[in-house]
Design an enzyme around this catalytic site. Sequence first.
Site, short mmCIF file in Angstrom:
data_model
loop_
_atom_site.label_atom_id
_atom_site.label_comp_id
_atom_site.label_asym_id
_atom_site.label_seq_id
_atom_site.Cartn_x
_atom_site.Cartn_y
_atom_site.Cartn_z
N GLY A 1 -6.55 -0.42 3.18
CA GLY A 1 -5.11 -0.43 3.41
C GLY A 1 -4.86 0.54 4.51
O GLY A 1 -3.76 0.96 4.92
N LYS B 1 4.16 3.55 18.27
CA LYS B 1 4.29 4.92 18.05
C LYS B 1 4.29 5.86 19.22
O LYS B 1 4.96 6.72 19.23
CB LYS B 1 2.77 5.51 17.26
CG LYS B 1 2.77 4.66 16.00
CD LYS B 1 1.41 4.84 15.24
CE LYS B 1 1.16 4.23 13.96
NZ LYS B 1 -0.19 3.84 13.58
N ARG C 1 9.53 -8.74 -4.26
CA ARG C 1 9.85 -10.11 -4.49
C ARG C 1 9.28 -10.36 -5.91
O ARG C 1 9.81 -11.33 -6.24
CB ARG C 1 9.29 -10.89 -3.42
CG ARG C 1 10.05 -11.48 -2.49
CD ARG C 1 9.23 -11.99 -1.19
NE ARG C 1 8.24 -11.01 -0.61
CZ ARG C 1 7.76 -11.20 0.73
NH1 ARG C 1 7.73 -12.49 1.15
NH2 ARG C 1 6.83 -10.51 1.06
N THR D 1 0.86 -1.13 -0.09
CA THR D 1 0.02 0.13 0.14
C THR D 1 0.90 1.31 0.00
O THR D 1 0.65 2.32 -0.93
CB THR D 1 -0.71 0.21 1.40
OG1 THR D 1 -1.55 -1.39 1.44
CG2 THR D 1 -1.78 1.41 1.30
N1 HSE Z 1 -2.20 0.42 11.01
C1 HSE Z 1 -1.80 1.58 11.22
C2 HSE Z 1 -3.05 2.34 11.62
C3 HSE Z 1 -1.27 2.23 9.91
O1 HSE Z 1 -4.09 1.95 11.35
O2 HSE Z 1 -3.05 3.39 12.31
C4 HSE Z 1 -0.61 3.47 9.98
O3 HSE Z 1 0.30 3.36 10.96
#
Ligand code: HSE
Length: 452
Positions: free
Chosen positions: A185, A203, A46, A14
């Site tokens: 995505g 994070k 890949r 993505t």
């Molecule tokens: N999977 C993460 C989210 C993607 O939904 O925030 C962005 O870091």
Amino acid sequence: MSNSIKLAILGLGTVGTGVINLINDNLAELKRRSGHDIIITEVGTRRQRDNIDPNIIQNSDLMAVAASDNVDIVIEVIGGTTLAKDVIMHAIKNGKHVVTANKALLAEHGNEIFAFAEDNNVHVAYEAAVAGGIPIIKVMREALAANKVNWLAGIINGTGNFIMTEMRDKGRPFSDVLSEAQELGYAEADPTFDVEGIDAAHKLALLASIAFGIPLQFDKVYCEGITGITLQDVNYAEELGYRIKHLGFAVRRDGQGDNAAAGIELRVHPTLIPQNALLANVNGVKNAVLVNSHPLGQTLYCGDGAGAGATASAVMADVMDLVRVLGNKDGDEQDSNNQNNHGHHVPHLAFIPEQLSDTPILRAEQMTTGYYLRVHASDNPGVLADITRILSDAGINIDAILQKPAHKVGQVPVIILTLPVVESQMNLAIEKIENLETITDKVVRIRLDELA
Ligand code: HSE
């Protein structure tokens, strides 16, 4: 001046595809803002793709791409913590600047990766790793550089916020909304990372290091996800003027107050916040980070937290920063020892590495928060008095009580909101409440924060 800056993209999922699309769409803006042609010379993938510009070399040997002479900046968007780490370390060793969206890798191995980058005089840029398209790393490292951060609170997982919003507003089942988040995505390759709070914890570890000048300590982040949240609790919270959001908190505590310890709280969990708080109205895939700092006060940063466009925007913002660093080298005048252009070097974690602080991270039982408690009691006289006595004996201040009519024969849901209390005190009080003969189920507890 207009030498070309050559990019390699490792991974064509993505985000990688989003980066290619962004460069194609905004080529003119990129050149006008940087003064350079920004071209993708190689991709590491890949499987060969037919829909890629034939001038771009496709190579399944990612280590070779990371070290290629044909590349100035390596963009790592494969994710994971094994191959991604190997290719990033290899790129650094070969003098390449790196841009990555990989929060898991940095949260777990960032101390080592950043130190290696410093030793090799290159940058590892990671705006896309936190809060998608919101430029929160730039804000925290640069715009707030003169402030002392007291605390920050953020909605930092787009998938989780999307799920909670759709469940609350449309009553949709959890699994349906998660599937949609995957199709759009937003979700991680393993969506457990989203719904169990692990992605938000990654994070938060990064944000906390920048905020407080502490090393990355993902393993000390207290982490709860959204899987235990029921519509029943969402509705009770709304009735009391609160909304449940999944938040990450990094809080500096000075140790004042009963049983309070000094240190930093790092925690990710569902939280009741006032309905009229700005964060309570950040919905869908949006993320938001609220920062309380001195002397600035509170500032809020909001935008799409996941998805191809938002993440590609952050990746390319980092690329543009690096182009400006690299841009000073031009043709024959390039000084190979001056890749870092230290005049513009912002430390990876905002503080210079020798100055990182050893302030301790508090354990869960040392953390201080308000609480929402849902207690199921037998419908007998004196039950409420028993519960409130236990809370007051533990020095816990009750802020509000909501008692609903019995919904099963003989059972009364009692909702209690408390003022902030040290978690160890709340644990003892809950144990005593659960030991009352009149209490039939485990006490449901969700943290509460007034964000004041
Ligand atoms: N999977 C993460 C989210 C993607 O939904 O925030 C962005 O870091």
